[in-house]
Design a protein around this motif. Structure first.
Motif, PDB file in Angstrom:
ATOM      1  N   THR A  84       6.439  -7.030 -45.725  1.00 31.77           N
ATOM      2  CA  THR A  84       5.186  -6.266 -45.683  1.00 31.77           C
ATOM      3  C   THR A  84       4.022  -7.052 -45.087  1.00 31.77           C
ATOM      4  O   THR A  84       3.193  -6.483 -44.375  1.00 31.77           O
ATOM      5  CB  THR A  84       4.825  -5.739 -47.088  1.00 31.77           C
ATOM      6  OG1 THR A  84       5.779  -4.727 -47.438  1.00 31.77           O
ATOM      7  CG2 THR A  84       3.444  -5.121 -47.124  1.00 31.77           C
ATOM      8  N   PHE A  85       3.950  -8.350 -45.345  1.00 31.49           N
ATOM      9  CA  PHE A  85       2.828  -9.121 -44.774  1.00 31.49           C
ATOM     10  C   PHE A  85       2.906  -9.176 -43.249  1.00 31.49           C
ATOM     11  O   PHE A  85       1.864  -9.215 -42.587  1.00 31.49           O
ATOM     12  CB  PHE A  85       2.775 -10.535 -45.379  1.00 31.49           C
ATOM     13  CG  PHE A  85       1.848 -10.633 -46.589  1.00 31.49           C
ATOM     14  CD1 PHE A  85       1.619  -9.560 -47.422  1.00 31.49           C
ATOM     15  CD2 PHE A  85       1.196 -11.833 -46.885  1.00 31.49           C
ATOM     16  CE1 PHE A  85       0.768  -9.660 -48.533  1.00 31.49           C
ATOM     17  CE2 PHE A  85       0.341 -11.944 -47.985  1.00 31.49           C
ATOM     18  CZ  PHE A  85       0.132 -10.859 -48.801  1.00 31.49           C
ATOM     19  N   ASP A  86       4.100  -9.170 -42.673  1.00 29.43           N
ATOM     20  CA  ASP A  86       4.205  -9.159 -41.198  1.00 29.43           C
ATOM     21  C   ASP A  86       3.523  -7.920 -40.594  1.00 29.43           C
ATOM     22  O   ASP A  86       2.613  -8.064 -39.767  1.00 29.43           O
ATOM     23  CB  ASP A  86       5.664  -9.253 -40.748  1.00 29.43           C
ATOM     24  CG  ASP A  86       6.225 -10.678 -40.849  1.00 29.43           C
ATOM     25  OD1 ASP A  86       5.440 -11.617 -41.122  1.00 29.43           O
ATOM     26  OD2 ASP A  86       7.445 -10.855 -40.662  1.00 29.43           O
ATOM     27  N   PRO A  87       3.919  -6.702 -40.997  1.00 31.14           N
ATOM     28  CA  PRO A  87       3.207  -5.541 -40.438  1.00 31.14           C
ATOM     29  C   PRO A  87       1.752  -5.431 -40.907  1.00 31.14           C
ATOM     30  O   PRO A  87       0.894  -4.961 -40.153  1.00 31.14           O
ATOM     31  CB  PRO A  87       4.025  -4.329 -40.921  1.00 31.14           C
ATOM     32  CG  PRO A  87       4.856  -4.825 -42.048  1.00 31.14           C
ATOM     33  CD  PRO A  87       5.102  -6.281 -41.780  1.00 31.14           C
ATOM     34  N   ALA A 100      -0.297  -7.455 -38.619  1.00 31.53           N
ATOM     35  CA  ALA A 100      -0.451  -6.772 -37.326  1.00 31.53           C
ATOM     36  C   ALA A 100      -1.477  -5.653 -37.434  1.00 31.53           C
ATOM     37  O   ALA A 100      -2.337  -5.488 -36.560  1.00 31.53           O
ATOM     38  CB  ALA A 100       0.899  -6.218 -36.866  1.00 31.53           C
ATOM     39  N   MET A 101      -1.411  -4.884 -38.516  1.00 30.18           N
ATOM     40  CA  MET A 101      -2.325  -3.749 -38.672  1.00 30.18           C
ATOM     41  C   MET A 101      -3.769  -4.226 -38.852  1.00 30.18           C
ATOM     42  O   MET A 101      -4.707  -3.582 -38.369  1.00 30.18           O
ATOM     43  CB  MET A 101      -1.886  -2.875 -39.848  1.00 30.18           C
ATOM     44  CG  MET A 101      -0.587  -2.131 -39.534  1.00 30.18           C
ATOM     45  SD  MET A 101       0.234  -1.449 -41.003  1.00 30.18           S
ATOM     46  CE  MET A 101      -0.630   0.101 -41.199  1.00 30.18           C
ATOM     47  N   LEU A 102      -3.946  -5.349 -39.542  1.00 30.46           N
ATOM     48  CA  LEU A 102      -5.296  -5.898 -39.720  1.00 30.46           C
ATOM     49  C   LEU A 102      -5.798  -6.522 -38.426  1.00 30.46           C
ATOM     50  O   LEU A 102      -6.944  -6.311 -38.021  1.00 30.46           O
ATOM     51  CB  LEU A 102      -5.300  -6.942 -40.845  1.00 30.46           C
ATOM     52  CG  LEU A 102      -5.127  -6.398 -42.273  1.00 30.46           C
ATOM     53  CD1 LEU A 102      -4.879  -7.539 -43.252  1.00 30.46           C
ATOM     54  CD2 LEU A 102      -6.343  -5.575 -42.702  1.00 30.46           C
ATOM     55  N   ALA A 103      -4.938  -7.287 -37.758  1.00 31.58           N
ATOM     56  CA  ALA A 103      -5.357  -8.004 -36.552  1.00 31.58           C
ATOM     57  C   ALA A 103      -5.657  -7.039 -35.407  1.00 31.58           C
ATOM     58  O   ALA A 103      -6.539  -7.289 -34.584  1.00 31.58           O
ATOM     59  CB  ALA A 103      -4.274  -9.007 -36.129  1.00 31.58           C
ATOM     60  N   TRP A 144       0.159 -15.843 -41.550  1.00 33.31           N
ATOM     61  CA  TRP A 144      -0.576 -14.592 -41.340  1.00 33.31           C
ATOM     62  C   TRP A 144      -2.068 -14.935 -41.246  1.00 33.31           C
ATOM     63  O   TRP A 144      -2.792 -14.874 -42.247  1.00 33.31           O
ATOM     64  CB  TRP A 144      -0.291 -13.641 -42.502  1.00 33.31           C
ATOM     65  CG  TRP A 144       1.171 -13.408 -42.723  1.00 33.31           C
ATOM     66  CD1 TRP A 144       2.003 -12.648 -41.950  1.00 33.31           C
ATOM     67  CD2 TRP A 144       1.991 -13.947 -43.780  1.00 33.31           C
ATOM     68  NE1 TRP A 144       3.287 -12.679 -42.459  1.00 33.31           N
ATOM     69  CE2 TRP A 144       3.303 -13.459 -43.577  1.00 33.31           C
ATOM     70  CE3 TRP A 144       1.750 -14.783 -44.881  1.00 33.31           C
ATOM     71  CZ2 TRP A 144       4.372 -13.794 -44.431  1.00 33.31           C
ATOM     72  CZ3 TRP A 144       2.801 -15.115 -45.719  1.00 33.31           C
ATOM     73  CH2 TRP A 144       4.089 -14.620 -45.485  1.00 33.31           C
ATOM     74  N   PRO A 145      -2.534 -15.285 -40.023  1.00 36.18           N
ATOM     75  CA  PRO A 145      -3.897 -15.828 -39.897  1.00 36.18           C
ATOM     76  C   PRO A 145      -5.010 -14.865 -40.329  1.00 36.18           C
ATOM     77  O   PRO A 145      -6.014 -15.312 -40.894  1.00 36.18           O
ATOM     78  CB  PRO A 145      -4.010 -16.181 -38.404  1.00 36.18           C
ATOM     79  CG  PRO A 145      -2.855 -15.533 -37.734  1.00 36.18           C
ATOM     80  CD  PRO A 145      -1.790 -15.328 -38.757  1.00 36.18           C
ATOM     81  N   THR A 146      -4.848 -13.567 -40.062  1.00 38.84           N
ATOM     82  CA  THR A 146      -5.906 -12.634 -40.457  1.00 38.84           C
ATOM     83  C   THR A 146      -5.953 -12.495 -41.974  1.00 38.84           C
ATOM     84  O   THR A 146      -7.032 -12.476 -42.586  1.00 38.84           O
ATOM     85  CB  THR A 146      -5.690 -11.252 -39.796  1.00 38.84           C
ATOM     86  OG1 THR A 146      -5.411 -11.447 -38.411  1.00 38.84           O
ATOM     87  CG2 THR A 146      -6.907 -10.366 -39.961  1.00 38.84           C
ATOM     88  N   ALA A 188       5.382   1.516 -32.930  1.00 36.33           N
ATOM     89  CA  ALA A 188       4.044   1.602 -32.331  1.00 36.33           C
ATOM     90  C   ALA A 188       3.155   2.566 -33.131  1.00 36.33           C
ATOM     91  O   ALA A 188       1.941   2.427 -33.167  1.00 36.33           O
ATOM     92  CB  ALA A 188       4.150   2.059 -30.877  1.00 36.33           C
ATOM     93  N   ILE A 189       3.793   3.516 -33.790  1.00 32.65           N
ATOM     94  CA  ILE A 189       3.049   4.471 -34.637  1.00 32.65           C
ATOM     95  C   ILE A 189       2.781   3.865 -36.003  1.00 32.65           C
ATOM     96  O   ILE A 189       1.681   3.931 -36.526  1.00 32.65           O
ATOM     97  CB  ILE A 189       3.850   5.795 -34.775  1.00 32.65           C
ATOM     98  CG1 ILE A 189       3.981   6.472 -33.405  1.00 32.65           C
ATOM     99  CG2 ILE A 189       3.184   6.723 -35.788  1.00 32.65           C
ATOM    100  CD1 ILE A 189       4.952   7.647 -33.400  1.00 32.65           C
TER     101      ILE A 189
END
Lengths: 215, 215
Positions: B140-143, B146-149, B187-189, A47-48
């Motif tokens: 790396t593309f998975d997180p 998430a970070m972009l979306a 990775w839609p975003t 989460a971080i």
């Protein structure tokens, strides 16, 4: 500002960030993650940092900064003294290039999850993993040694007589190399600079074995 | 200033630098190195960059800048418009972290010399090499997705509505992925941002297939 450092004593990128924090004279709360036990894969840590990687620097307002080099640039922009990059753009480019030789050509190939992957995908045993590790260190330390030895800009440290981002990356990498008993004498300029760095309290206090979670 | 770009059309780090040069509106002389033929191991090129890596940006005074990210930071410090990093330190840290996720966690594991090494050391065939490549992109593309979306700071591009260093790294990586036919829709975003970038002339002109040495 209250700073919380999520890290692991033996993580090379954590060593970098500890050295930078120490050079800036900043206090921080030390939070340890045992990577071999998977602490960094907990829901709480994800989460971080969704990437599940240490180090993370958590600021007082809850902002979580990730990626050691991005955090160190932030530190340098936020706390100006002592500077970790020279003023002149060409000199900054040299320091960053030396830093990225370690950060983009050695460390990414030699960290724990990559070495584990070699075992999983290619059944690499300890010897093959060590050979891989040494190969990538040598492929970059050879030209790095030449670039440091041949430049008039190299001083007591990688660039002049004050430690920079390049020294931070180099120092952490040399500690990493010791896990595979790579003799440093092969690269005399790197060895000299490492010894200089290891004589500074800020670096010495960042070294893996001097952390509370060291085994 | 006269700028000479030593590079290779399909090198992801070369694509990054071309995009940055184009965004800054700078002209440069294009010098091509066929990596598969070993052009980058010539004595002539090793005298320019002892590490034997492209890209190198040679300045009018003969200074040879190395490491794509160091060169791009130099460009941004030397030619201020348009900026490739936001002004606020925390925003700069976010952009650099997104960039380094690609530059320090994907690309170093997936470039040509590493894939070649897998073949030499572990007899990895095409399938195993592809599996390795896809593994590190996905990790790396998975997180990153998430970070972009999940961030309000993501806009038309990775950070707000103007392209930054993060977009430069992302754009080059997506082209690299295509060599292994990795479907971007996962990775839609990232897919949306890539499409935005690919609509900009500066990026499109930096794409591998639009270079004079493209096969």
């Amino acid at each position: 500002m209250r700073l919380r450092l999520h890290n692991f004593y033996r993580s090379s990128t954590s060593t970098r960030l500890r050295a930078a924090l120490n050079l800036k004279g900043l206090n921080y709360e030390y939070l340890a993650y045992a990577l071999r036990k998977g602490d960094h894969r907990s829901a709480e840590f994800l989460a971080i940092n969704p990437a599940g990687l240490v180090p993370v620097l958590e600021l007082g307002d809850g902002t979580a900064l990730t990626q050691s080099l991005a955090i160190i640039e932030w530190l340098d922009e936020t706390y100006s003294e002592p500077p970790l990059l020279p003023e002149d753009p060409a000199a900054r480019a040299r320091v960053r290039a030396l830093a990225y030789m370690v950060a983009c050509e050695i460390h990414p190939l030699n960290n724990l999850r990559v070495l584990n992957r070699l075992g999983m995908q290619f059944n690499a045993g300890d010897d093959a993993v060590a050979q891989w590790f040494v190969h990538w260190v040598t492929a970059t330390f050879d030209p790095l040694e030449a670039m440091l030895a041949d430049s008039r800009e190299t001083g007591r440290f990688c660039h002049g007589d004050a430690p920079t981002l390049a020294d931070i990356c180099l120092y952490a990498q040399v500690w990493n190399n010791r896990r595979f008993s790579i003799p440093l004498e092969t690269w005399p300029t790197i060895a000299r600079i490492f010894a200089e760095l290891d004589g500074l309290q800020a670096f010495r206090d960042a070294a893996p074995q001097n952390q509370p979670d060291a085994e």
